[in-house]
Structure formats: structure tokens, C-alpha cells
Design an enzyme around this catalytic site. Structure first.
Site, mmCIF file in Angstrom:
data_model
loop_
_atom_site.group_PDB
_atom_site.id
_atom_site.type_symbol
_atom_site.label_atom_id
_atom_site.label_comp_id
_atom_site.label_asym_id
_atom_site.label_seq_id
_atom_site.Cartn_x
_atom_site.Cartn_y
_atom_site.Cartn_z
ATOM 1 N N SER A 64 17.874 66.670 34.171
ATOM 2 C CA SER A 64 17.624 66.352 34.856
ATOM 3 C C SER A 64 15.624 65.964 34.317
ATOM 4 C CB SER A 64 17.438 65.614 36.187
ATOM 5 O OG SER A 64 17.424 66.680 36.612
ATOM 6 N N LYS A 80 13.378 67.449 42.087
ATOM 7 C CA LYS A 80 12.865 66.176 41.097
ATOM 8 C C LYS A 80 11.510 66.285 41.754
ATOM 9 C CE LYS A 80 17.184 64.940 40.384
ATOM 10 N NZ LYS A 80 18.013 64.896 39.546
#
Length: 298
Positions: free
Chosen positions: A53, A126
Site C-alpha cells: 500500500s 500510511k
């Protein structure tokens, strides 16, 4: 050949040194474990990247070091930083079951002292896109905007990805103490965009473990993780809202001061002009007084 007294003495010294080393070894191991625990708790901790990701910034299997020191001094995540945070609830599902065995036991022991990431931790990594008070949005096939400023993500966005073409959102005002986070590989990241049904998709600052600062492993990928230049153009929401008023005040202030100066100069000139008129011509001195004065002087 009989052993001399001197040789026996040397042999005893060597044996004593060997016994001393084995006695001190547990102490040295204990000190090393305590230091490792202190470093893990207060300084840095290693984390493993479990997915794609964050490509291409981070690859699956990379080990990153996370700064845990600065939060102790009140520092909070900023836009553009890569952060590790605990699952705020419902992002990862159930915790994976341990397979058991010697390998799991070794990993648990090493993760306890901070030398390996834990297999049971429900942590994510993230990039922070917006912080508390920001307004973030992304129209379909458009670019991400923060406080009305277009965000330049060309430095880290995965090649071929669009900022949010598959998942437009906003505008969303981020509550204080919360973060809006997204993965660099947008088409392979279940981030804030996909969890808006859970507390608006934001992550509480209190759930942040720390900022990822270095890729430590593998050695060939060693590098730092700085904040991209694109975030330098993003201003605070409050500053953006106040800027027209501030410019208006800044422009009006010189005009007001100039007008006050002119009025003051006029008042001073008028007072100076009226002074002699109010006083009038000097009255002549009485004749008698002039004579008496002359007599006194004589």
C-alpha cells in the site's frame, strides 16, 4: 617434567578469567535487554511493511525505524509524514492467529525487546495527508486539495495511479486531534477513503506510534523518509481564512496613518496662525510709569 609454581599460578589466573567471563555474561545480557527495552519504549522501534500500500516509497518486507522520542515532548504528526499507527478500529479485522512453534516463540521474544516487529500487532503505515482543522477533498479524476491548495504528489505517488480517481471524497473537515491518511499506492491501499463509515475515516493522533524516519533493511534500500516538497505550499485552514482580512488591514493601515498625520498638521498650522491674532498689538506703557521708571534708574 614437574609443573613449577609459576606455571601453576598462570594456569589458575587463566581459569579465574574464564570463570569471571561466564559470571559476567548474564549481567551483560541483562544490561543489553534493559537498554533494548528502553530504546524500544522511548527512542525507536522497528516495524515490518506487510503490504504494497505504500509503494514505491516502501516495499513489502522493508524494515523501517519509527521515531518514538519526539511524541514524548508533545510533537504531533505533520502533513506529508509517514506514520505507524494502531488500528483505530475495524481497519484490519480480527487479529491473526499465532501458528505457535519455536519460530513464533523466537519472534515474540525478539519483538518484546524491539529487535523484530511483532506478528500479532495490529499496526498500519500510511502517509499523513491532512491534520486537525484542515479541509481535504479530491474530485473524481482530480487532484487532492488541502485547505484549497492543490497537493503536488508527483514525488511519491505510485506510477500509473491517480490521486483518487477510483475513490473521490470530500470536502471533509478533519476534527482536531485526528488525521486523514492515505497510502502512496492509491489503487492498492485501504486508507481513510475506505473507512469513512468508521469515525469519518480519520485516525486519532493518540493511536499514532510514531513517524517512520529510516528504511533500515534491506541494506540496499537504506534511505531516510523526509516530508515531500509538495506539502510546503499548504497553509493552515485558519490562516487561509484570515488572509483576505489581514491583507485588507495591512493595506488600510498606511492610509489611516497618512490621513491622521495630515489632520494633525492642519491642526498645528491653524493653532499657530490663530496665536498672534488672539494676543493683538502690545499696549503702550503709561507715561507716568515710564517717568517713574526713569527716575528709579537715575
Amino acid at each position: 617434567m614437574p609443573e613449577t609454581q609459576e606455571s601453576r599460578r598462570e594456569r589458575r589466573k587463566r581459569a579465574a578469567k574464564q570463570r569471571s567471563f561466564w559470571k559476567e555474561l548474564p549481567i551483560l545480557i541483562g544490561i543489553a535487554i534493559v537498554l533494548a527495552l528502553l530504546i524500544k519504549t522511548f527512542l525507536v522501534q522497528a516495524f515490518s511493511i506487510p503490504s504494497n500500500s505504500m509503494q514505491n516509497t516502501l516495499q513489502q518486507g522493508d524494515r523501517v525505524l519509527v521515531d518514538k522520542l519526539t511524541p514524548w515532548f508533545g510533537a504531533e504528526p505533520e502533513r506529508g509524514e509517514v506514520v505507524v499507527f494502531h488500528d483505530p478500529g475495524g481497519w484490519l479485522g480480527d487479529s491473526p492467529e499465532s501458528e505457535g512453534g519455536l519460530g513464533t516463540a523466537v519472534q515474540n521474544a525478539l519483538s518484546w525487546i524491539g529487535l523484530m516487529p511483532s506478528a500479532e500487532d495490529q499496526d498500519l503505515i500510511k502517509r499523513v495527508i491532512a491534520i486537525g482543522g484542515d479541509e481535504v477533498a479530491c474530485a473524481e479524476n482530480g487532484l487532492v486539495t488541502v485547505n484549497g491548495e492543490t497537493l503536488d504528489e508527483s514525488d511519491y505517488l505510485f506510477p500509473g495511479n491517480t490521486p483518487c480517481g477510483d475513490r473521490p471524497f470530500g470536502p471533509i473537515t478533519i476534527p482536531d486531534g485526528e488525521l486523514w491518511v492515505m497510502g502512496d499506492h492509491r489503487q492498492d491501499s485501504l486508507d481513510s477513503r475506505f473507512h469513512q463509515n468508521l469515525s469519518g475515516g480519520t485516525v486519532p493522533v493518540s493511536e499514532v506510534v510514531g513517524r517512520a524516519v529510516v528504511i533500515a533493511w534491506p541494506v540496499g534500500r537504506w534511505s531516510t523518509l523526509p516530508v515531500p516538497d509538495g506539502y510546503g505550499a499548504v497553509g493552515d485552514a485558519a490562516a487561509a481564512a484570515l488572509s483576505p482580512a489581514a491583507l485588507g488591514v495591512a493595506g488600510a493601515l498606511p492610509l489611516v496613518l497618512w490621513r491622521r498625520r495630515r489632520l494633525l498638521d492642519r491642526a498645528v498650522a491653524a493653532a499657530a496662525d490663530q496665536g498672534p491674532r488672539a494676543a493683538g498689538p502690545a499696549a503702550p506703557e503709561p507715561e507716568g510709569e515710564r517717568e517713574s521708571g526713569a527716575e528709579r534708574r537715575g
